[in-house]
Scaffold this motif. Sequence first.
Motif, short mmCIF file in Angstrom:
data_model
loop_
_atom_site.label_atom_id
_atom_site.label_comp_id
_atom_site.label_asym_id
_atom_site.label_seq_id
_atom_site.Cartn_x
_atom_site.Cartn_y
_atom_site.Cartn_z
N GLY A 124 -14.43 3.28 -13.10
CA GLY A 124 -15.17 2.48 -14.07
C GLY A 124 -14.65 2.72 -15.46
O GLY A 124 -13.98 3.72 -15.73
N PRO A 127 -17.09 -0.08 -22.23
CA PRO A 127 -16.57 -1.22 -22.99
C PRO A 127 -15.53 -0.78 -24.02
O PRO A 127 -15.66 0.29 -24.62
CB PRO A 127 -17.81 -1.77 -23.69
CG PRO A 127 -18.96 -1.28 -22.90
CD PRO A 127 -18.53 0.06 -22.34
N GLU A 134 -7.76 -7.46 -21.00
CA GLU A 134 -7.00 -6.86 -19.90
C GLU A 134 -6.45 -7.97 -19.02
O GLU A 134 -7.12 -8.97 -18.79
CB GLU A 134 -7.88 -5.90 -19.08
CG GLU A 134 -8.30 -4.69 -19.88
CD GLU A 134 -8.94 -3.59 -19.04
OE1 GLU A 134 -8.87 -3.65 -17.79
OE2 GLU A 134 -9.50 -2.67 -19.66
N LEU A 145 -12.89 -6.59 -8.78
CA LEU A 145 -12.97 -6.39 -10.22
C LEU A 145 -14.41 -6.68 -10.63
O LEU A 145 -14.92 -7.76 -10.37
CB LEU A 145 -12.01 -7.34 -10.94
CG LEU A 145 -12.09 -7.40 -12.46
CD1 LEU A 145 -11.69 -6.06 -13.08
CD2 LEU A 145 -11.20 -8.53 -12.98
N VAL A 146 -15.08 -5.69 -11.23
CA VAL A 146 -16.46 -5.87 -11.65
C VAL A 146 -16.49 -5.90 -13.18
O VAL A 146 -16.11 -4.93 -13.83
CB VAL A 146 -17.36 -4.72 -11.13
CG1 VAL A 146 -18.81 -4.95 -11.54
CG2 VAL A 146 -17.24 -4.59 -9.62
N VAL A 147 -16.89 -7.04 -13.74
CA VAL A 147 -16.94 -7.22 -15.19
C VAL A 147 -18.38 -7.53 -15.58
O VAL A 147 -18.94 -8.52 -15.13
CB VAL A 147 -15.99 -8.34 -15.66
CG1 VAL A 147 -16.08 -8.52 -17.17
CG2 VAL A 147 -14.56 -8.03 -15.25
N ASP A 148 -18.96 -6.64 -16.38
CA ASP A 148 -20.34 -6.78 -16.84
C ASP A 148 -21.29 -6.98 -15.66
O ASP A 148 -22.19 -7.82 -15.69
CB ASP A 148 -20.46 -7.94 -17.84
CG ASP A 148 -21.63 -7.76 -18.80
OD1 ASP A 148 -22.15 -6.62 -18.90
OD2 ASP A 148 -22.03 -8.75 -19.43
N HIS A 152 -15.70 -9.74 -8.81
CA HIS A 152 -14.72 -10.80 -8.61
C HIS A 152 -13.66 -10.28 -7.65
O HIS A 152 -13.12 -9.19 -7.86
CB HIS A 152 -14.04 -11.19 -9.93
CG HIS A 152 -15.01 -11.59 -11.00
ND1 HIS A 152 -15.42 -12.88 -11.17
CD2 HIS A 152 -15.66 -10.84 -11.93
CE1 HIS A 152 -16.28 -12.92 -12.18
NE2 HIS A 152 -16.44 -11.70 -12.65
N PHE A 162 -9.47 -10.74 -18.52
CA PHE A 162 -10.86 -10.72 -18.98
C PHE A 162 -10.99 -10.00 -20.30
O PHE A 162 -10.15 -9.19 -20.67
CB PHE A 162 -11.78 -10.09 -17.92
CG PHE A 162 -11.51 -8.63 -17.63
CD1 PHE A 162 -12.26 -7.63 -18.25
CD2 PHE A 162 -10.53 -8.27 -16.71
CE1 PHE A 162 -12.02 -6.30 -17.98
CE2 PHE A 162 -10.29 -6.93 -16.43
CZ PHE A 162 -11.04 -5.94 -17.06
N ALA A 164 -12.49 -7.23 -22.28
CA ALA A 164 -12.88 -5.90 -21.81
C ALA A 164 -13.87 -5.19 -22.74
O ALA A 164 -13.97 -3.97 -22.72
CB ALA A 164 -11.64 -5.05 -21.59
N HIS A 168 -16.76 -2.39 -17.23
CA HIS A 168 -15.99 -2.98 -16.15
C HIS A 168 -15.51 -1.89 -15.20
O HIS A 168 -15.49 -0.71 -15.56
CB HIS A 168 -14.82 -3.81 -16.69
CG HIS A 168 -13.97 -3.12 -17.71
ND1 HIS A 168 -14.36 -2.95 -19.02
CD2 HIS A 168 -12.74 -2.56 -17.61
CE1 HIS A 168 -13.42 -2.30 -19.68
NE2 HIS A 168 -12.41 -2.04 -18.85
N TYR A 170 -13.01 -1.15 -11.33
CA TYR A 170 -12.02 -1.59 -10.34
C TYR A 170 -12.38 -0.88 -9.05
O TYR A 170 -12.48 0.35 -9.01
CB TYR A 170 -10.61 -1.18 -10.80
CG TYR A 170 -10.39 -1.43 -12.27
CD1 TYR A 170 -10.00 -2.68 -12.72
CD2 TYR A 170 -10.64 -0.43 -13.21
CE1 TYR A 170 -9.84 -2.92 -14.08
CE2 TYR A 170 -10.48 -0.66 -14.56
CZ TYR A 170 -10.08 -1.91 -14.99
OH TYR A 170 -9.93 -2.15 -16.33
#
Length: 190
Positions: A124, A127, A134, A145-148, A152, A162, A164, A168, A170
């Motif tokens: 992780g 921010p 990125e 991919l986890v954003v906010d 995804h 995205f 960043a 976020h 991975y």
Amino acid sequence: MSDLDQLTQSLARNLKRWRGERGFTLDALAARAGVSRGMIIQIEQARTNPSVGTTVKLADALGVSITTLLDHEQGPEVRVVPADQAVRMWSTPAGSRTTLLVGTEARGPLELWSWTLQPGDAAGSDPHPPGTTELLHVTAGRLTLVVDGEPHTVPAGASATFEASVPHAYRNDGGETVEMIMAVSIPPVR
């Protein structure tokens, strides 16, 4: 001198240098980075090896890349970094790892990373400063991919980009190793 000792000395020297160039007091940098004043003192005196997260927070607060904090040697316009000189930043017993391949300060810091995530592993990130972007390209496996908080799926051969400035992460939720290349563009300090 071991690689770790060399890294500790370089980080101490460069953190002190960039803090001075930015005109930041210990307290100002601590507030900007969300890192304690005591930790910054220990790093600048080469008495500790901070976590990757702490190093990223300090680099972001200074508006420089991690590459710059670890080694700011100025070379020719073309800089080739041999594979054995890339900096291993994070690893797990299962074999997941990140390696900082190269970075630059042109128009704000820019970093290029190589990632390996073993099945079940995740990493992780807090921010980054607003305007940080990125870009990543998955060469093997299937990345989550986890954003906010939103996941995804990025399969092998696909790329993603995205903003960043939100939390976020991975993840490798699959059964095969994920390999990816990632670039991080950080806006210059204003």
